[in-house]
Design a protein around this motif. Structure first.
Motif, PDB file in Angstrom:
ATOM      1  N   ALA A   1      44.634  96.776  59.886  1.00 53.18           N
ATOM      2  CA  ALA A   1      43.715  95.848  59.228  1.00 53.18           C
ATOM      3  C   ALA A   1      43.743  96.084  57.724  1.00 53.18           C
ATOM      4  O   ALA A   1      43.934  97.216  57.267  1.00 53.18           O
ATOM      5  CB  ALA A   1      42.295  96.016  59.761  1.00 53.18           C
ATOM      6  N   PHE A   2      43.556  95.006  56.972  1.00 53.72           N
ATOM      7  CA  PHE A   2      43.481  95.083  55.513  1.00 53.72           C
ATOM      8  C   PHE A   2      42.146  94.514  55.057  1.00 53.72           C
ATOM      9  O   PHE A   2      41.631  93.556  55.651  1.00 53.72           O
ATOM     10  CB  PHE A   2      44.579  94.243  54.857  1.00 53.72           C
ATOM     11  CG  PHE A   2      45.974  94.741  55.060  1.00 53.72           C
ATOM     12  CD1 PHE A   2      46.605  95.509  54.088  1.00 53.72           C
ATOM     13  CD2 PHE A   2      46.679  94.430  56.221  1.00 53.72           C
ATOM     14  CE1 PHE A   2      47.910  95.950  54.265  1.00 53.72           C
ATOM     15  CE2 PHE A   2      47.977  94.862  56.410  1.00 53.72           C
ATOM     16  CZ  PHE A   2      48.597  95.636  55.431  1.00 53.72           C
ATOM     17  N   THR A   3      41.602  95.079  53.969  1.00 57.70           N
ATOM     18  CA  THR A   3      40.476  94.461  53.262  1.00 57.70           C
ATOM     19  C   THR A   3      40.526  94.905  51.811  1.00 57.70           C
ATOM     20  O   THR A   3      41.353  95.730  51.418  1.00 57.70           O
ATOM     21  CB  THR A   3      39.128  94.804  53.915  1.00 57.70           C
ATOM     22  OG1 THR A   3      38.121  93.924  53.382  1.00 57.70           O
ATOM     23  CG2 THR A   3      38.701  96.248  53.627  1.00 57.70           C
ATOM     24  N   GLY A   4      39.636  94.354  50.996  1.00 51.64           N
ATOM     25  CA  GLY A   4      39.599  94.673  49.574  1.00 51.64           C
ATOM     26  C   GLY A   4      39.334  93.421  48.765  1.00 51.64           C
ATOM     27  O   GLY A   4      38.887  92.404  49.302  1.00 51.64           O
ATOM     28  N   GLY A   5      39.632  93.463  47.489  1.00 55.96           N
ATOM     29  CA  GLY A   5      39.327  92.328  46.617  1.00 55.96           C
ATOM     30  C   GLY A   5      40.405  91.273  46.558  1.00 55.96           C
ATOM     31  O   GLY A   5      40.175  90.185  46.025  1.00 55.96           O
ATOM     32  N   VAL A   6      41.590  91.551  47.104  1.00 57.66           N
ATOM     33  CA  VAL A   6      42.761  90.703  46.896  1.00 57.66           C
ATOM     34  C   VAL A   6      42.728  89.473  47.797  1.00 57.66           C
ATOM     35  O   VAL A   6      42.746  89.579  49.027  1.00 57.66           O
ATOM     36  CB  VAL A   6      44.053  91.505  47.159  1.00 57.66           C
ATOM     37  CG1 VAL A   6      45.278  90.628  46.898  1.00 57.66           C
ATOM     38  CG2 VAL A   6      44.097  92.754  46.286  1.00 57.66           C
ATOM     39  N   ASN A   7      42.709  88.295  47.169  1.00 58.49           N
ATOM     40  CA  ASN A   7      42.834  87.022  47.877  1.00 58.49           C
ATOM     41  C   ASN A   7      44.304  86.624  47.967  1.00 58.49           C
ATOM     42  O   ASN A   7      45.199  87.365  47.522  1.00 58.49           O
ATOM     43  CB  ASN A   7      42.045  85.932  47.153  1.00 58.49           C
ATOM     44  CG  ASN A   7      40.554  86.026  47.420  1.00 58.49           C
ATOM     45  OD1 ASN A   7      40.104  85.862  48.547  1.00 58.49           O
ATOM     46  ND2 ASN A   7      39.782  86.287  46.373  1.00 58.49           N
ATOM     47  N   LEU A   8      44.572  85.440  48.520  1.00 55.27           N
ATOM     48  CA  LEU A   8      45.951  84.980  48.716  1.00 55.27           C
ATOM     49  C   LEU A   8      46.327  83.934  47.668  1.00 55.27           C
ATOM     50  O   LEU A   8      46.439  82.743  47.939  1.00 55.27           O
ATOM     51  CB  LEU A   8      46.115  84.406  50.135  1.00 55.27           C
ATOM     52  CG  LEU A   8      45.695  85.336  51.272  1.00 55.27           C
ATOM     53  CD1 LEU A   8      45.949  84.685  52.619  1.00 55.27           C
ATOM     54  CD2 LEU A   8      46.409  86.686  51.187  1.00 55.27           C
ATOM     55  N   ALA A   9      46.475  84.385  46.433  1.00 56.09           N
ATOM     56  CA  ALA A   9      46.866  83.513  45.320  1.00 56.09           C
ATOM     57  C   ALA A   9      47.634  84.359  44.307  1.00 56.09           C
ATOM     58  O   ALA A   9      47.454  85.582  44.234  1.00 56.09           O
ATOM     59  CB  ALA A   9      45.640  82.864  44.690  1.00 56.09           C
ATOM     60  N   ASP A  10      48.472  83.722  43.513  1.00 58.73           N
ATOM     61  CA  ASP A  10      49.449  84.447  42.700  1.00 58.73           C
ATOM     62  C   ASP A  10      48.853  85.310  41.596  1.00 58.73           C
ATOM     63  O   ASP A  10      49.462  86.304  41.193  1.00 58.73           O
ATOM     64  CB  ASP A  10      50.454  83.455  42.093  1.00 58.73           C
ATOM     65  CG  ASP A  10      51.471  82.973  43.121  1.00 58.73           C
ATOM     66  OD1 ASP A  10      51.442  83.474  44.269  1.00 58.73           O
ATOM     67  OD2 ASP A  10      52.283  82.094  42.786  1.00 58.73           O
ATOM     68  N   GLU A  11      47.669  84.959  41.078  1.00 60.02           N
ATOM     69  CA  GLU A  11      47.088  85.806  40.030  1.00 60.02           C
ATOM     70  C   GLU A  11      46.721  87.194  40.551  1.00 60.02           C
ATOM     71  O   GLU A  11      46.709  88.174  39.798  1.00 60.02           O
ATOM     72  CB  GLU A  11      45.861  85.145  39.394  1.00 60.02           C
ATOM     73  CG  GLU A  11      44.708  84.892  40.337  1.00 60.02           C
ATOM     74  CD  GLU A  11      44.720  83.487  40.904  1.00 60.02           C
ATOM     75  OE1 GLU A  11      43.635  82.941  41.139  1.00 60.02           O
ATOM     76  OE2 GLU A  11      45.818  82.949  41.118  1.00 60.02           O
ATOM     77  N   TYR A  12      46.445  87.290  41.860  1.00 63.70           N
ATOM     78  CA  TYR A  12      46.033  88.572  42.443  1.00 63.70           C
ATOM     79  C   TYR A  12      47.178  89.573  42.516  1.00 63.70           C
ATOM     80  O   TYR A  12      46.946  90.768  42.666  1.00 63.70           O
ATOM     81  CB  TYR A  12      45.434  88.348  43.839  1.00 63.70           C
ATOM     82  CG  TYR A  12      44.138  87.581  43.783  1.00 63.70           C
ATOM     83  CD1 TYR A  12      42.915  88.244  43.672  1.00 63.70           C
ATOM     84  CD2 TYR A  12      44.125  86.191  43.809  1.00 63.70           C
ATOM     85  CE1 TYR A  12      41.728  87.536  43.592  1.00 63.70           C
ATOM     86  CE2 TYR A  12      42.942  85.476  43.732  1.00 63.70           C
ATOM     87  CZ  TYR A  12      41.749  86.155  43.617  1.00 63.70           C
ATOM     88  OH  TYR A  12      40.578  85.450  43.534  1.00 63.70           O
ATOM     89  N   ILE A  13      48.401  89.082  42.439  1.00 61.76           N
ATOM     90  CA  ILE A  13      49.561  89.976  42.431  1.00 61.76           C
ATOM     91  C   ILE A  13      50.287  89.908  41.084  1.00 61.76           C
ATOM     92  O   ILE A  13      51.421  90.358  40.952  1.00 61.76           O
ATOM     93  CB  ILE A  13      50.532  89.642  43.581  1.00 61.76           C
ATOM     94  CG1 ILE A  13      51.013  88.200  43.506  1.00 61.76           C
ATOM     95  CG2 ILE A  13      49.874  89.920  44.928  1.00 61.76           C
ATOM     96  CD1 ILE A  13      52.107  87.852  44.502  1.00 61.76           C
ATOM     97  N   ASN A  14      49.614  89.326  40.076  1.00 61.21           N
ATOM     98  CA  ASN A  14      50.146  89.213  38.722  1.00 61.21           C
ATOM     99  C   ASN A  14      51.475  88.463  38.674  1.00 61.21           C
ATOM    100  O   ASN A  14      52.324  88.710  37.816  1.00 61.21           O
ATOM    101  CB  ASN A  14      50.272  90.594  38.074  1.00 61.21           C
ATOM    102  CG  ASN A  14      48.920  91.148  37.675  1.00 61.21           C
ATOM    103  OD1 ASN A  14      48.294  90.682  36.724  1.00 61.21           O
ATOM    104  ND2 ASN A  14      48.446  92.136  38.428  1.00 61.21           N
TER     105      ASN A  14
END
Length: 523
Positions: A272-285
């Protein structure tokens, strides 16, 4: 180059036209129309002053008495009373409308039913509690509260991998998704087409063809500007079971104030994963919006994954009529000797309907039981009196309390509001740092090299009281040291805010921040 510029201009114009004439504009127009009707009704009532003044005064007194005696956060009470003082008729009628909870009562009842259905799958292993009592008795009280008030057990035998950036989480998530054999569950607040989501989507399509069950749920706010409104239908064509949580509709209803801010990914009940990261390109820079995007996440392997699985299924089935075969998705528990080096993990969720401030309780527990330090990362700092009191008292007790905030904000008004708390915090001994390369979206607390929490909960009213959220409390696990090391690496890229700077802050920002503070609980 000229061709590219022309193409970009055309694309920009098309984007503007789609907003102006699209569904978003229609929703906004209809909502404004309804607000206009409410204001008009107030104006009409004023024309019957002779007959209505006494009735409205009595109604206002009743409402104020109810507000004062209502169970809940005092900050909300004061804001509502202020609204009714400034706009007596509109404020009173608006409060009655909001508290009627049109639309949210049904959702609350359905969620309550799902929690009862899943109760048997969230049993507490009492041997874990006995071991915890010998290790850290203070955490037993938290575990008792979480289990017997909210239904979230604490586990052992759970490996935690911490990711100090969105791209590291993304790459590991891709690897785990590719291993899926039975099912994949995804629940996210923001999903936007681009490299990150398109990469994941291609894996999901391939897994469906292999016979893997895929469920994908995202918050309805994405339909405003991120995804087409009929996106779930498009996903179903690929064999992906997809739904929006609380779709945005042009109807004033309180349920639209409670967004699904959670970020959960579960693969086969093993990971399982959790945290602040959503599924959009800014979240992975992959793209830049507010400088470098600092975010964090964690991966869980082992017994604690079952709580993430059940939390997802509870939310998924909140809008379903049929039953669910929960046992088909259970995690295979570890047997034999407990792996002491992995410590304890307590996944939890927070709901605006359970009348328990779960996220705030976890944060306060860490602050109240710290012996040396509490280190915090948060994108927003909009505090009620209780959290402010806990932060300042902890610092005044000689414990190092340090908060990393963004230097480049995503919302200027939230930043202006956050700065109104700086002086009181600094005077109490709290250290505040701003991450100079860009924006901090991480939501972590870490303390004494022993405990930490990673999740989706910001230090603001929306996360603490109004949204659906989730996180994981981690004790005596090697990941805690990784979180603290990341904090120390991050702080080296930060500017330490001083009292002198705060006092010299732009007067316009001070005025805006102080004015916004009056209505902060309703923002």
């Amino acid at each position: 180059m000229e061709y590219l510029d022309t193409k970009a201009v055309k694309k920009a114009k098309k984007g503007i036209l789609s907003v102006v004439f699209g569904r978003t504009a229609l929703i906004l127009a209809l909502l404004l129309l309804q607000i206009g009707v409410m204001i008009s009704m107030v104006t009409v009532l004023k024309d019957y002053r002779t007959y209505m003044d006494v009735v409205l005064m009595i109604l206002r007194v009743i409402v104020v008495i109810y507000v004062i005696n209502e169970k809940g956060n005092p900050a909300f009470t004061m804001t509502w009373i202020l609204l009714m003082m400034v706009f007596p008729v509109f404020g009173t009628l608006f409060y009655i409308y909001v508290k009627s909870e049109l639309g949210s009562r049904a959702l609350a009842k359905q969620l309550s039913r799902r929690k009862l259905e899943t109760h048997r799958y969230m049993q507490q292993d009492q041997s874990v509690i006995r071991d915890l009592k010998l290790s850290k008795s203070a955490d037993v009280s938290l575990a008792h509260y979480m289990k017997y008030q909210l239904g979230f057990p604490i586990y052992r035998n759970t490996k935690v991998t911490y990711f100090p950036s969105g791209d590291k989480k993304f790459h590991q998530m891709v690897r785990e998704l590719q291993k899926a054999e039975k099912y994949i569950f995804l629940e996210y607040f923001i999903v936007e087409e681009g490299y990150m989501w398109n990469t994941i989507l291609e894996i999901l399509k391939a897994k469906v063809r292999e016979g893997v069950e895929v469920r994908f749920m995202y918050d309805g706010m994405c339909s405003i500007s991120k995804l087409p409104y009929d996106y779930p239908r498009q996903m179903r064509k690929y064999g992906i079971r997809c739904k929006m949580f609380s779709p945005i509709r042009p109807v004033l209803t309180t349920v639209q104030n409670n967004r699904d801010h959670r970020k959960i990914c579960v693969v086969d009940g093993k990971v399982a994963f959790t945290g602040g990261v959503n599924l959009a390109d800014e979240y992975i820079n992959r793209i830049e919006r507010f400088g470098y995007w600092k975010d964090t996440a964690a991966m869980f392997e082992g017994d604690a994954v079952q709580s993430f699985t059940i939390m997802f299924l509870q939310m998924w089935n909140a809008t379903e009529r049929g039953g669910e075969s929960y046992q088909d998705y259970l995690t295979e528990k570890s047997t034999g000797v407990k792996k002491r080096e992995l410590g304890y993990v307590l996944p939890y969720a927070d709901s605006p309907f359970d009348h328990e401030d779960v996220g705030e309780t976890v944060y306060k527990h860490i602050l109240n039981h710290a012996k040396r330090y509490v280190h915090i990362m948060t994108p927003y700092l909009i505090l009620d009196d209780q959290m402010m009191d806990t932060l300042t008292k902890t610092a005044k007790s000689g414990i190092e309390v340090a908060i990393i905030m963004p230097h480049i904000p995503d919302k200027w008004y939230a930043f202006a509001l956050a700065k109104t708390y700086y002086q009181e915090l600094l005077e109490a001994g709290v250290k505040i740092y701003e991450f100079t390369p860009g924006f901090v979206h991480a939501k972590i607390f870490v303390s004494d090299d022993e405990v930490a929490t990673v999740g989706t909960i910001n230090l603001d009213y929306r996360s603490l009281y109004l949204h659906f959220e989730n996180g994981a409390y981690i004790y005596n696990n090697p990941a805690v040291r990784d979180i603290e090391q990341d904090f120390q690496r991050t702080i080296r890229k930060c500017h330490c805010v001083t009292l002198e700077e705060v006092r010299k802050q732009n007067i316009w920002m001070q005025i805006c921040g102080r004015a916004l503070r009056l209505i902060a609980p309703l923002m």
